[in-house]
Design an enzyme around this catalytic site. Structure first.
Site, short mmCIF file in Angstrom:
data_model
loop_
_atom_site.label_atom_id
_atom_site.label_comp_id
_atom_site.label_asym_id
_atom_site.label_seq_id
_atom_site.Cartn_x
_atom_site.Cartn_y
_atom_site.Cartn_z
N LYS A 1 5.35 1.73 -2.95
CA LYS A 1 5.30 3.08 -3.51
C LYS A 1 5.55 2.98 -5.00
CE LYS A 1 4.91 7.44 -2.36
NZ LYS A 1 4.17 8.03 -1.22
N SER B 1 -6.84 5.80 3.60
CA SER B 1 -6.85 4.93 2.42
C SER B 1 -7.26 3.51 2.83
CB SER B 1 -5.46 4.87 1.78
OG SER B 1 -5.29 5.92 0.85
N LYS C 1 0.86 -1.19 0.00
CA LYS C 1 0.00 0.00 0.00
C LYS C 1 0.88 1.23 0.00
CE LYS C 1 -3.87 2.19 0.22
NZ LYS C 1 -3.43 2.90 -1.02
N LYS D 1 5.44 3.38 8.41
CA LYS D 1 4.27 4.25 8.53
C LYS D 1 3.01 3.39 8.57
CE LYS D 1 4.12 7.59 5.51
NZ LYS D 1 3.83 8.47 4.35
N GLY E 1 -2.61 8.33 -4.25
CA GLY E 1 -1.95 9.55 -4.72
C GLY E 1 -0.71 9.91 -3.93
N ASP E 2 0.03 10.85 -4.46
CA ASP E 2 1.17 11.49 -3.80
C ASP E 2 1.43 12.76 -4.62
OD1 ASP E 2 3.41 10.80 -1.64
OD2 ASP E 2 4.49 11.62 -3.34
N GLN F 1 7.36 3.86 3.99
CA GLN F 1 5.94 3.47 3.99
C GLN F 1 5.71 2.19 4.81
OE1 GLN F 1 3.91 5.56 1.62
NE2 GLN F 1 2.26 4.93 2.96
N ASN G 1 -2.10 19.12 -1.77
CA ASN G 1 -3.13 18.41 -0.99
C ASN G 1 -2.84 18.43 0.51
OD1 ASN G 1 -3.70 15.35 0.17
ND2 ASN G 1 -5.46 16.36 -0.75
N THR H 1 -4.50 13.54 5.19
CA THR H 1 -3.09 13.69 5.57
C THR H 1 -2.88 14.98 6.35
OG1 THR H 1 -2.55 12.54 3.53
CG2 THR H 1 -0.72 13.49 4.74
P1 NDP Z 1 0.84 17.82 -4.22
O1 NDP Z 1 1.33 17.49 -5.57
O2 NDP Z 1 -0.60 18.02 -3.99
O3 NDP Z 1 1.58 19.13 -3.69
C1 NDP Z 1 2.95 19.20 -3.58
C2 NDP Z 1 3.34 20.60 -3.12
O4 NDP Z 1 4.72 20.63 -2.81
C3 NDP Z 1 3.12 21.64 -4.21
O5 NDP Z 1 2.85 22.88 -3.63
C4 NDP Z 1 4.47 21.64 -4.91
O6 NDP Z 1 4.75 22.82 -5.63
C5 NDP Z 1 5.41 21.48 -3.74
N1 NDP Z 1 6.65 20.82 -4.20
C6 NDP Z 1 6.77 19.57 -4.70
N2 NDP Z 1 8.03 19.32 -5.07
C7 NDP Z 1 8.71 20.43 -4.80
C8 NDP Z 1 10.07 20.80 -4.95
N3 NDP Z 1 10.98 19.95 -5.47
N4 NDP Z 1 10.43 22.04 -4.53
C9 NDP Z 1 9.51 22.89 -4.00
N5 NDP Z 1 8.20 22.60 -3.84
C10 NDP Z 1 7.82 21.40 -4.23
O7 NDP Z 1 1.42 16.68 -3.27
P2 NDP Z 1 0.97 16.28 -1.79
O8 NDP Z 1 0.47 17.47 -1.06
O9 NDP Z 1 0.12 15.09 -1.90
O10 NDP Z 1 2.36 15.80 -1.18
C11 NDP Z 1 3.22 16.66 -0.43
C12 NDP Z 1 4.15 15.84 0.43
O11 NDP Z 1 3.37 15.05 1.33
C13 NDP Z 1 5.02 14.81 -0.33
O12 NDP Z 1 6.25 14.70 0.35
C14 NDP Z 1 4.24 13.51 -0.19
O13 NDP Z 1 5.08 12.39 -0.31
C15 NDP Z 1 3.71 13.66 1.22
N6 NDP Z 1 2.55 12.86 1.58
C16 NDP Z 1 1.41 12.89 0.84
C17 NDP Z 1 0.31 12.16 1.23
C18 NDP Z 1 -0.98 12.22 0.50
O14 NDP Z 1 -1.93 11.61 0.97
N7 NDP Z 1 -1.10 12.95 -0.60
C19 NDP Z 1 0.37 11.28 2.40
C20 NDP Z 1 1.58 11.37 3.16
C21 NDP Z 1 2.64 12.13 2.73
P3 NDP Z 1 4.59 22.82 -7.24
O15 NDP Z 1 3.14 22.64 -7.48
O16 NDP Z 1 5.11 24.15 -7.65
O17 NDP Z 1 5.44 21.69 -7.73
O1 2IT Z 2 3.09 8.89 1.53
C1 2IT Z 2 1.93 8.46 1.72
O2 2IT Z 2 1.62 7.90 2.77
C2 2IT Z 2 0.94 8.63 0.66
N1 2IT Z 2 1.26 9.22 -0.37
C3 2IT Z 2 -0.43 8.05 0.80
C4 2IT Z 2 -0.44 6.60 0.43
C5 2IT Z 2 -1.80 5.94 0.37
O3 2IT Z 2 -1.82 4.76 0.01
O4 2IT Z 2 -2.81 6.57 0.66
#
Ligand code: NDP
Ligand code: 2IT
Length: 449
Positions: free
Chosen positions: A129, A381, A93, A117, A168-169, A114, A243, A212
């Site tokens: 992943k 999830s 997952k 986690k 997603g991520d 992961q 997100n 998240t």
């Molecule tokens: P999104 O794509 O929705 O948003 C990512 C954000 O981070 C955007 O604002 C993006 O800016 C910025 N960003 C990404 N890469 C860079 C970079 N190299 N330098 C500067 N800014 C950056 O992703 P999420 O919000 O889903 O994910 C954000 C973080 O949270 C990640 O590390 C992800 O692994 C982690 N995460 C996500 C989960 C989920 O459920 N979605 C769960 C647990 C962890 P821009 O749009 O300009 O690229």
């Molecule tokens: O980093 C993370 O935990 C995620 N991107 C969410 C993974 C999931 O299966 O919901």
């Protein structure tokens, strides 16, 4: 040097020799290995059975070609990945990331984290992943759809509701999950539980979008409550505006904090009046635009082009890094300490470098590692999978309540495990040891599989 310390050092040095260029992966392993010794000292069986070396090798790593056609008829190709790291606790997952920086090292670090986690959630999910080096920026709707369809033509061979469940991520949200789901359905059959983070119109879970970010804030709120404190009145900065960032801001504001800043890869915004979240949602969720445009409606805010939000001299209490790995370097960590930060809680995966982590430790900053504090997304999830299997949707309140309980449980587990094996408030050790214990026990009891 103790025998166990030597064992750990050998494993790490072998890994460095084998994968000298996989720096993110080696970083995640080093952070983990640096905390696990006290547990192994009390439970030498895991060393005798060589569980740790076993755990380091992914069960399967799939790398594949994704051909797709641009709107102008050009033939394009990207690389896709799925790392099926560990299935001791359940089917693989974990999310899918679309970002040009994606490579094997990034995929392996994310999948490795992961495992622990998912273990911390206490739900039946193993660690995985995936993703691609595809850059969604500037792509049309049609290009995104064709890319997702091509990716799924290959990925569908390896996933299933009881086998491996992507979500997603970075760069993958409801829209991409929808296209991936449609293609999976066409090639197989309707299997609601094969992907999570689905849109609400067909078996997505209420509160998954928020999970998240909300979970992150719940984790910190439980930590604050433990100290007879709360988010109310706190000054907060958040990195990212995707997100995780958006829903962390929403919940922090709801609990009475003021969030002054957020960012994207083009720069950061600080709004002295507090961030207008509806405006951020409009820019990011609806228009898919740059955070810079925030200033068009809020001219009193400042925008720092290409700036990293953690380099600002703004004085605040709580840092919620919600963008990407290694966004906080040693130098930026020192800046945060100077700015009076008391808590750093990770919404992103591994946003803090190893050197920055040391700075936080030396300065007694309360630091919450992502594998614990951002587990709310994957936890919901797993609740989405439960709803899909049950063929019944739960209410928002029901999912949100479960999420809060899960985050409370994760916080308390990290706290109590840290107290038992390491130092008070060493949540890194707490998360790693508690996460490892469950996986290691399951691996041991399942034998050589
Ligand atoms: P999104 O794509 O929705 O948003 C990512 C954000 O981070 C955007 O604002 C993006 O800016 C910025 N960003 C990404 N890469 C860079 C970079 N190299 N330098 C500067 N800014 C950056 O992703 P999420 O919000 O889903 O994910 C954000 C973080 O949270 C990640 O590390 C992800 O692994 C982690 N995460 C996500 C989960 C989920 O459920 N979605 C769960 C647990 C962890 P821009 O749009 O300009 O690229
Ligand atoms: O980093 C993370 O935990 C995620 N991107 C969410 C993974 C999931 O299966 O919901």
């Amino acid at each position: 040097m103790t025998e166990i310390k030597q064992y750990l050092e050998n494993l790490e040095s072998n890994l460095k020799t084998k994968y000298p260029n996989q720096k993110e992966y080696l970083q995640a392993v080093a952070e983990f290995m640096g905390t696990i010794e006290p547990f192994l000292n009390q439970n030498p069986i895991f060393v005798e059975k060589n569980i740790l070396e076993m755990l380091l090798v992914p069960e399967r790593l799939i790398e594949f070609r994704i051909p797709w056609m641009s709107d102008s008829g050009e033939w394009k190709v990207n690389t896709g990945y799925r790392v099926q790291y560990n299935s001791a606790l359940g089917p693989y997952k974990g999310g899918m990331r679309f970002h040009p920086t994606v490579n094997q090292s990034i995929m392996k670090f994310l999948a490795f984290e992961q495992i622990f986690k998912n273990s911390l959630t206490s739900l039946p999910i193993g660690g995985g992943k995936g993703g691609s080096d595809f850059d969604p920026k500037g792509k049309s709707e049609g290009e995104i759809m064709r890319f997702c369809q091509s990716l799924m033509q290959e990925l569908q061979k390896y996933i299933g509701p009881d086998q491996d469940i992507p979500a997603g991520d970075i760069g993958v949200g409801g829209r991409e999950i929808g296209y991936l789901f449609g293609e999976y359905k066409r090639l197989n059959s309707y299997q609601a539980g094969v992907l999570t983070g689905k849109p609400l119109s067909y078996w997505g879970s209420l509160a998954r979008t928020e999970a998240t970010g909300y979970g992150l804030v719940y984790f910190v709120e439980h930590l604050l409550n433990d100290q007879k404190d709360s988010f109310a009145g706190k000054k907060v900065l958040v990195s990212g505006s995707g997100n995780v960032a958006i829903y962390a801001i929403e919940k922090a504001q709801e609990l009475g904090a003021t969030v002054y800043g957020c960012s994207d890869s083009s720069g950061y915004v600080i709004d002295p009046e507090g961030i207008d979240l509806n405006l951020v949602k409009e820019i990011k969720e609806i228009k898919r635009d740059r955070i810079k445009t925030y200033l068009e409606k809020k001219p009193k805010a400042k925008f720092v082009e290409k700036g990293n939000i953690w380099s600002d001299e703004f004085y605040f209490d709580i840092a919620l890094p919600c963008a990407t790995q290694n966004e906080i370097s040693e130098e930026l960590a020192k800046q945060l300490v100077q700015n009076g930060v008391q808590i750093v809680a990770e919404g992103a995966n591994m946003p803090t470098s190893l050197e920055a982590l040391e700075v936080f430790k030396e300065n007694n900053i309360l630091y919450c590692p992502g594998k614990a504090s951002n587990a709310g997304g994957v936890a919901v999830s797993a609740l989405e999978m439960a709803q899909n299997a049950q063929r019944l949707p739960w209410t928002f309140e029901q999912v949100d309540h479960e999420l809060n309980q899960i985050m409370k449980n994760i916080y308390e587990t990290c706290r109590d495990t840290a107290n038992r094996y390491a130092n008070k408030n060493d949540f890194v050790s707490g998360a790693n040891i508690a996460g490892f214990e469950r996986v290691a026990k399951a691996m041991l009891s399942q034998g050589l599989v």
